[in-house]
Motif scaffolding. Sequence first.
Motif, mmCIF file in Angstrom:
data_model
loop_
_atom_site.group_PDB
_atom_site.id
_atom_site.type_symbol
_atom_site.label_atom_id
_atom_site.label_comp_id
_atom_site.label_asym_id
_atom_site.label_seq_id
_atom_site.Cartn_x
_atom_site.Cartn_y
_atom_site.Cartn_z
ATOM 1 N N ARG A 31 48.181 41.259 35.340
ATOM 2 C CA ARG A 31 48.018 41.582 36.753
ATOM 3 C C ARG A 31 47.079 40.596 37.425
ATOM 4 N NH1 ARG A 31 46.621 47.523 38.290
ATOM 5 N NH2 ARG A 31 48.869 47.650 38.072
ATOM 6 N N ALA A 32 47.547 40.005 38.509
ATOM 7 C CA ALA A 32 46.712 39.144 39.334
ATOM 8 C C ALA A 32 46.294 39.936 40.565
ATOM 9 C CB ALA A 32 47.473 37.891 39.740
ATOM 10 N N TYR A 33 45.002 39.921 40.869
ATOM 11 C CA TYR A 33 44.494 40.662 42.015
ATOM 12 C C TYR A 33 44.665 39.883 43.309
ATOM 13 C CZ TYR A 33 42.478 43.205 38.147
ATOM 14 O OH TYR A 33 42.314 43.891 36.975
ATOM 15 N N THR A 34 44.765 38.570 43.203
ATOM 16 C CA THR A 34 45.026 37.706 44.345
ATOM 17 C C THR A 34 46.111 36.720 43.930
ATOM 18 O OG1 THR A 34 42.709 37.847 44.997
ATOM 19 C CG2 THR A 34 44.007 36.091 45.984
ATOM 20 N N ALA A 35 47.190 36.679 44.686
ATOM 21 C CA ALA A 35 48.296 35.775 44.352
ATOM 22 C C ALA A 35 47.966 34.357 44.815
ATOM 23 C CB ALA A 35 49.579 36.245 45.026
ATOM 24 N N PRO A 36 48.337 33.347 44.006
ATOM 25 C CA PRO A 36 48.107 31.967 44.435
ATOM 26 C C PRO A 36 49.051 31.585 45.573
ATOM 27 C CG PRO A 36 49.283 32.006 42.357
ATOM 28 C CD PRO A 36 48.934 33.419 42.686
ATOM 29 N N MET A 37 48.603 30.681 46.410
ATOM 30 C CA MET A 37 49.435 30.214 47.521
ATOM 31 C C MET A 37 50.627 29.401 47.012
ATOM 32 S SD MET A 37 48.125 31.533 50.142
ATOM 33 C CE MET A 37 48.782 30.708 51.545
ATOM 34 N N ASP A 38 50.405 28.651 45.961
ATOM 35 C CA ASP A 38 51.458 27.822 45.377
ATOM 36 C C ASP A 38 52.000 28.532 44.142
ATOM 37 O OD1 ASP A 38 53.114 25.875 44.407
ATOM 38 O OD2 ASP A 38 51.567 24.339 44.218
ATOM 39 N N PRO A 39 53.291 28.865 44.101
ATOM 40 C CA PRO A 39 53.837 29.594 42.946
ATOM 41 C C PRO A 39 53.752 28.819 41.629
ATOM 42 C CG PRO A 39 55.578 29.080 44.536
ATOM 43 C CD PRO A 39 54.288 28.631 45.121
ATOM 44 N N ARG A 40 53.561 27.506 41.678
ATOM 45 C CA ARG A 40 53.429 26.714 40.458
ATOM 46 C C ARG A 40 52.059 26.904 39.803
ATOM 47 N NH1 ARG A 40 54.712 21.146 42.939
ATOM 48 N NH2 ARG A 40 53.728 22.225 44.643
ATOM 49 N N GLU A 41 51.135 27.577 40.480
ATOM 50 C CA GLU A 41 49.794 27.783 39.959
ATOM 51 C C GLU A 41 49.652 29.146 39.288
ATOM 52 O OE1 GLU A 41 47.073 27.170 43.158
ATOM 53 O OE2 GLU A 41 47.702 25.114 43.469
ATOM 54 N N GLY A 42 50.701 29.621 38.643
ATOM 55 C CA GLY A 42 50.688 30.937 38.032
ATOM 56 C C GLY A 42 49.854 31.038 36.766
ATOM 57 N N GLY A 43 49.733 29.980 36.015
ATOM 58 C CA GLY A 43 48.957 29.996 34.782
ATOM 59 C C GLY A 43 47.610 29.341 34.994
ATOM 60 N N TYR A 44 47.047 28.842 33.927
ATOM 61 C CA TYR A 44 45.804 28.073 33.993
ATOM 62 C C TYR A 44 46.166 26.614 33.787
ATOM 63 C CZ TYR A 44 43.430 32.509 33.824
ATOM 64 O OH TYR A 44 42.998 33.775 34.131
ATOM 65 N N ASP A 76 38.569 27.326 42.737
ATOM 66 C CA ASP A 76 38.298 28.156 43.908
ATOM 67 C C ASP A 76 37.790 29.551 43.535
ATOM 68 O OD1 ASP A 76 40.662 28.969 42.789
ATOM 69 O OD2 ASP A 76 41.705 29.278 44.687
ATOM 70 N N ARG A 77 37.686 29.827 42.239
ATOM 71 C CA ARG A 77 37.199 31.114 41.743
ATOM 72 C C ARG A 77 36.474 30.868 40.426
ATOM 73 N NH1 ARG A 77 42.422 30.189 40.396
ATOM 74 N NH2 ARG A 77 43.114 30.796 38.321
ATOM 75 N N GLN A 78 35.738 31.867 39.971
ATOM 76 C CA GLN A 78 35.005 31.724 38.724
ATOM 77 C C GLN A 78 35.910 32.047 37.543
ATOM 78 O OE1 GLN A 78 31.610 34.259 38.303
ATOM 79 N NE2 GLN A 78 30.863 33.176 36.513
ATOM 80 N N VAL A 79 36.011 31.105 36.613
ATOM 81 C CA VAL A 79 36.797 31.263 35.396
ATOM 82 C C VAL A 79 35.902 30.904 34.217
ATOM 83 C CG1 VAL A 79 38.806 30.472 34.094
ATOM 84 C CG2 VAL A 79 38.961 30.711 36.562
ATOM 85 N N VAL A 80 35.908 31.773 33.191
ATOM 86 C CA VAL A 80 35.097 31.547 31.995
ATOM 87 C C VAL A 80 36.014 31.542 30.779
ATOM 88 C CG1 VAL A 80 33.190 32.383 30.587
ATOM 89 C CG2 VAL A 80 33.129 32.708 33.064
ATOM 90 N N PHE A 81 35.906 30.494 29.969
ATOM 91 C CA PHE A 81 36.611 30.401 28.696
ATOM 92 C C PHE A 81 35.605 30.710 27.588
ATOM 93 C CE2 PHE A 81 40.196 27.137 29.775
ATOM 94 C CZ PHE A 81 40.723 28.036 30.686
ATOM 95 N N ASN A 82 35.899 31.736 26.782
ATOM 96 C CA ASN A 82 35.066 32.106 25.645
ATOM 97 C C ASN A 82 35.847 31.840 24.362
ATOM 98 O OD1 ASN A 82 32.848 33.236 27.199
ATOM 99 N ND2 ASN A 82 34.250 34.895 27.687
#
Length: 168
Positions: A89-102, A132-138
């Motif tokens: 589930r994405a809480y905010t959809a990306p403007m560009d549909p190609r940006e669906g993953g990381y 444009d948002r906070q992303v953390v890789f653990n």
Amino acid sequence: MEVIMKRITINGLFLLLTILLFSACGSAQTAAEKAQLAEEIENAVQMPNFTFEATYAYPSGFKSIYLSPYYSVKVSADTVQAHLPYYGRAYTAPMDPREGGYLFTSTDFEYQINPGKKAGNWLVNILINDLDRQVVFNFDIFENGTGRLSVNDVNRQAISFQGNVTAN
């Protein structure tokens, strides 16, 4: 005729056991190879200079998904390149549909390494600052070259990946 059949059966079983014995001996790693791999992984994590190749995705609340061999995260001292899918589930959809993953390359990130719970285990935290948002890789990396990656994103449900770690 019976004697010939018995001899063929015995010879066939002997040949099969011999093949199994040699194939099992050839695939085992020696202690020296394991120690060398552990040293390579430790150096790659400390530098940092490693690639995580994802083989399974574990979305929150969904079944595990087997991934094709093209999904990875490459970490170096000055760059993090991520090419990972996203399921959930994405809480905010990306403007560009190609940006669906990381799918990004970051040059502004914070890299932190801590020892794991056991010897030969490292916990690596990477905070990505230039998205444009906070992303953390653990990352949870083991000396045998396997690892887990948990991705925490403020705009999406958490997802984790399992895969292999190699030194660059």
